[in-house]
Design an enzyme around this catalytic site. Structure first.
Site, PDB file in Angstrom:
ATOM      1  CB  SER A  46      -0.905   0.108   1.268  1.00 13.18           C
ATOM      2  OG  SER A  46      -1.290   1.323   1.594  1.00 13.18           O
ATOM      3  N   GLY A  47       0.284   2.188  -0.827  1.00 15.37           N
ATOM      4  CA  GLY A  47       1.107   3.340  -0.792  1.00 15.37           C
ATOM      5  C   GLY A  47       0.936   4.169   0.556  1.00 15.37           C
ATOM      6  CG  LEU A  48      -2.477   5.179   3.941  1.00 16.51           C
ATOM      7  CD1 LEU A  48      -2.396   6.761   3.645  1.00 16.51           C
ATOM      8  CD2 LEU A  48      -4.089   4.827   4.164  1.00 16.51           C
ATOM      9  CG  ASP A  58      -0.877   7.919   0.103  1.00 17.36           C
ATOM     10  OD1 ASP A  58       0.054   7.710  -0.886  1.00 17.36           O
ATOM     11  OD2 ASP A  58      -1.859   7.251  -0.027  1.00 17.36           O
ATOM     12  CG  ASP A  85      -0.892   2.342  -4.183  1.00 15.75           C
ATOM     13  OD1 ASP A  85      -0.942   2.884  -5.197  1.00 15.75           O
ATOM     14  OD2 ASP A  85      -1.412   2.898  -3.093  1.00 15.75           O
ATOM     15  CG  ASP A  87       1.195   6.339  -5.220  1.00 13.21           C
ATOM     16  OD1 ASP A  87       0.286   5.878  -4.892  1.00 13.21           O
ATOM     17  OD2 ASP A  87       2.072   6.936  -4.806  1.00 13.21           O
ATOM     18  CD  GLU A 114      -3.802   6.537  -7.292  1.00 16.11           C
ATOM     19  OE1 GLU A 114      -3.639   5.428  -6.589  1.00 16.11           O
ATOM     20  OE2 GLU A 114      -3.988   7.555  -6.493  1.00 16.11           O
ATOM     21  CE  LYS A 120      -1.959   9.219  -3.980  1.00 14.79           C
ATOM     22  NZ  LYS A 120      -1.965   7.675  -3.791  1.00 14.79           N
ATOM     23  CG  ASN A 122      -5.273   8.063   0.832  1.00 13.16           C
ATOM     24  OD1 ASN A 122      -6.482   8.174   1.059  1.00 13.16           O
ATOM     25  ND2 ASN A 122      -4.503   6.792   0.647  1.00 13.16           N
ATOM     26  CB  SER A 123      -8.855   7.938  -3.158  1.00 13.79           C
ATOM     27  OG  SER A 123      -7.802   7.648  -4.153  1.00 13.79           O
ATOM     28  NE  ARG A 157      -6.861   3.733  -6.591  1.00 12.52           N
ATOM     29  CZ  ARG A 157      -6.233   3.920  -5.346  1.00 12.52           C
ATOM     30  NH1 ARG A 157      -5.451   3.062  -5.021  1.00 12.52           N
ATOM     31  NH2 ARG A 157      -6.491   4.858  -4.551  1.00 12.52           N
ATOM     32  CG  HIS A 188     -10.642   3.409  -4.761  1.00  6.08           C
ATOM     33  ND1 HIS A 188     -10.877   2.471  -3.639  1.00  6.08           N
ATOM     34  CD2 HIS A 188      -9.621   4.158  -4.174  1.00  6.08           C
ATOM     35  CE1 HIS A 188     -10.296   2.816  -2.409  1.00  6.08           C
ATOM     36  NE2 HIS A 188      -9.498   3.989  -2.813  1.00  6.08           N
TER      37      HIS A 188
HETATM   38  C1  SPV Z   1      -3.475   2.387  -0.548  1.00  6.90           C
HETATM   39  O1  SPV Z   1      -3.485   1.531   0.234  1.00  6.90           O
HETATM   40  O2  SPV Z   1      -2.364   3.447  -0.715  1.00  6.90           O
HETATM   41  C2  SPV Z   1      -4.520   2.858  -1.552  1.00  6.90           C
HETATM   42  C3  SPV Z   1      -5.898   2.286  -1.282  1.00  6.90           C
HETATM   43  O3  SPV Z   1      -4.108   3.498  -2.587  1.00  6.90           O
HETATM   44  S1  SPV Z   1      -6.468   3.827  -0.535  1.00  6.90           S
HETATM   45  O4  SPV Z   1      -5.736   4.040   0.527  1.00  6.90           O
HETATM   46  O5  SPV Z   1      -7.742   3.092  -0.260  1.00  6.90           O
HETATM   47  O6  SPV Z   1      -6.564   4.785  -1.639  1.00  6.90           O
HETATM   48 MG    MG Z   2      -2.261   4.470  -2.508  1.00  2.00          MG
END
Ligand code: SPV
Ligand code: MG
Length: 534
Positions: A46-48, A58, A85, A87, A114, A120, A122-123, A157, A188
């Site tokens: 996971s990027g986060l 993130d 991830d 990004d 994505e 980017k 975080n979503s 994504r 997502h």
């Molecule tokens: C992450 O885990 O970094 C993601 C998923 O991209 S989310 O955080 O849900 O966007």
């Molecule tokens: Mg991410």
């Protein structure tokens, strides 16, 4: 070790499998090992989580080399595929190509990119959604990535639901990305229900029914966590990503423990709630390193030994008497017996008052707390001696033993600790340390036996003679940590240490049964010492 290519194949296998599959988030070598060990078949880097783990945000604050380093740690220590991830797939098409090559080298199985603009964020941040990429540019990145390495998995994504655009725009883009070569589409959504996902899947499944090719669909139900997994199965989802839960679990645990230690200025209340240090060693596969060292390192020694030089004369037994006695030096007797089995590096622990004497040993260790604690002697001895010389024997200065005792101890090469016991508990004046074994009462001098209980009260089947073998680094470290913890309590003896060691599930502690002809307690005047000439 599974190759990167196999990992990519295995990830494709998960995406295309008949049943619903799951990827668990990991953000470090350790979390990856744990997720694999509990049974997950694949990981989500996971990027986060990776950015949070480094203290970064993130928002593409980590560069691709830094991400690759974390992925490499994860992949080096696991065999399951890792979906990274990615990004936005980098700033442009060439950055996307570089990303693929670097991730392949790091051992990743695939990447998910994505359709947002670089950099980017975080979503789930409030302001996300206004930064969608041009879908044709995004498709160009996918094409470039697949051309760079057709085996490497690329997942596209969709961020349209996050941006408030409806299912039609999400669907339109999904087809563009599929056409560009994406191996799967990640849809997502950040609403609390699965409505957006269901609306997408209804169209996707309808098209499939009409014979149109539709790639597998991946989801991240972080926000709609209450929706039952059965729903995802029913609507034909391929893979669910549990996207950040190892990271969030570790935050909760770290906050709790840090606060408590800070408040109490003590470790006592948290000790039973944190993983023991032995668990850290186990997850690091430390014993494998030890095994390899033993296999490949030139080591002329068959091990090393520590002799605990008895107690001070103030407690009734003189270290000098027991070790360097009149005509016969029992210290020399012990060291020669060890040497006859190739054990040449020998440490001796003596009290402060005896340190001035001359002892023919490799290392003289002084127990500054000698008057009060046998455990203290073990602690100081282990502290000064190197575990590279495993197996590591420990014997008391108050006993004399034949080489057969060493041979008995060496019959068990598997156990972490092997303790010599004898079947008659009647010997000795001061070592009243008894054990009850997993033993069927047939007199045997072969095999090794687990310990059911131990204590200082007779009757018990067996008594410890005052000699043992430490066979693994894990055991060495556990003895060191526990003896350090216990040593300040006066009069604690090996039996007290053993009780603590027996609580370690990861330690395999065994006993071997010796004949009472093979050793004697120097303070037991009923024994004839002259028998020990051989
Ligand atoms: C992450 O885990 O970094 C993601 C998923 O991209 S989310 O955080 O849900 O966007
Ligand atoms: Mg991410």
């Amino acid at each position: 070790m599974i190759s990167q290519l196999e990992k990519s194949h295995n990830l494709k296998g998960l995406l295309n499998s008949e049943c619903l599959e799951f990827l668990m988030e990991a953000h470090s070598g350790l979390s990856a090992v744990i997720a694999e060990e509990v049974g997950f078949k694949g990981l989500w880097a996971s990027g986060l989580s990776m950015s949070a783990m480094t203290g970064c945000r993130d928002r593409n604050e980590l560069d691709i080399s830094e991400v690759c380093k974390i992925v490499e740690w994860m992949s080096d220590h696991t065999n399951i595929p890792i979906l990274v991830d990615g990004d936005t797939g980098g700033v442009d098409i060439n950055a996307a190509r570089i990303m693929v090559n670097k991730l392949v080298k790091a051992g990743a199985a695939g990447v998910c990119i994505e359709d947002k603009l670089y950099p980017k964020h975080n979503s789930f941040l409030d302001n996300s959604g206004s930064d969608l990429a041009n879908p044709e540019v995004h498709a160009g990145k996918i094409r470039a990535m697949k051309d760079e390495n057709p085996e490497f998995v690329v997942i596209a994504r969709l961020e349209e639901f996050i941006s408030g655009l409806g299912v039609d725009e999400a669907y339109r883009r999904a087809l563009i990305y599929q056409e560009a070569g994406a191996d799967a589409i990640l849809v997502h959504s950040k609403i609390k229900t699965a409505d957006e996902i269901i609306s997408f899947m209804t169209k996707w499944n309808d098209d499939k029914k009409q014979g149109k090719v539709r790639v597998p669909i991946v989801i991240v139900p972080t926000k709609y966590y209450k929706v039952s997994t059965g729903v995802f199965r029913d609507i034909g989802i391929s893979t669910v990503i549990w996207a950040n839960h190892n990271l969030r679990a570790s935050i909760t645990a770290m906050e709790e423990v840090s606060k408590e230690i800070y408040k109490n200025q003590s470790l006592e209340s948290i000790e039973s709630r944190v993983a023991p240090v032995s668990e850290v060693f186990r997850l690091q596969k430390d014993s494998e390193a030890e095994e390899m060292e033993r296999k490949y390192m030139p080591n002329p020694s068959e091990g090393s030994a520590l002799i605990l030089g008895g107690k001070d004369s103030s407690s009734g037994v003189s270290v000098v008497k027991t070790l360097i006695d009149k005509d016969t030096s029992y210290l020399a007797f012990q060291t020669e017996t060890y040497a006859s089995r190739g054990i040449n590096r020998i440490g001796l622990v003596v009290s402060d008052s005896n340190k001035g004497m001359s002892y023919n040993v490799d290392k003289l260790v002084v127990n500054k707390m000698h008057n009060s604690s046998e455990v203290g002697s073990i602690y100081y001895g282990l502290k000064e001696c190197s575990y590279r010389d495993l197996p590591f024997y420990i014997s008391y200065g108050d006993i004399a033993f034949k080489r057969t005792v060493i041979d008995r101890l060496n019959e068990d090469t598997e156990a972490d600790i092997v303790i010599a016991v004898e079947s008659s508990p009647s010997h000795g004046t001061h070592y009243k340390e008894y054990v009850t074994l997993d033993f069927d009462n047939t007199p045997k001098y072969s095999g090794s036996y687990g310990i059911k209980s131990c204590g200082t009260q007779e009757p018990s089947q067996f008594s410890m003679i005052g000699m043992m073998k430490v066979n693994s680094v894990v055991a060495f470290n556990a003895m060191f940590l526990e003896s350090d913890r216990l040593r300040r309590n006066s009069n604690l003896r090996f039996i007290d240490l053993l009780k603590e060691l027996l609580t370690y599930d990861s330690l395999n502690i065994k006993c071997v049964i010796c004949s009472n002809h093979d050793w004697f307690d120097l303070d037991d005047s009923s024994k004839n010492r002259t028998k020990f000439d051989s």
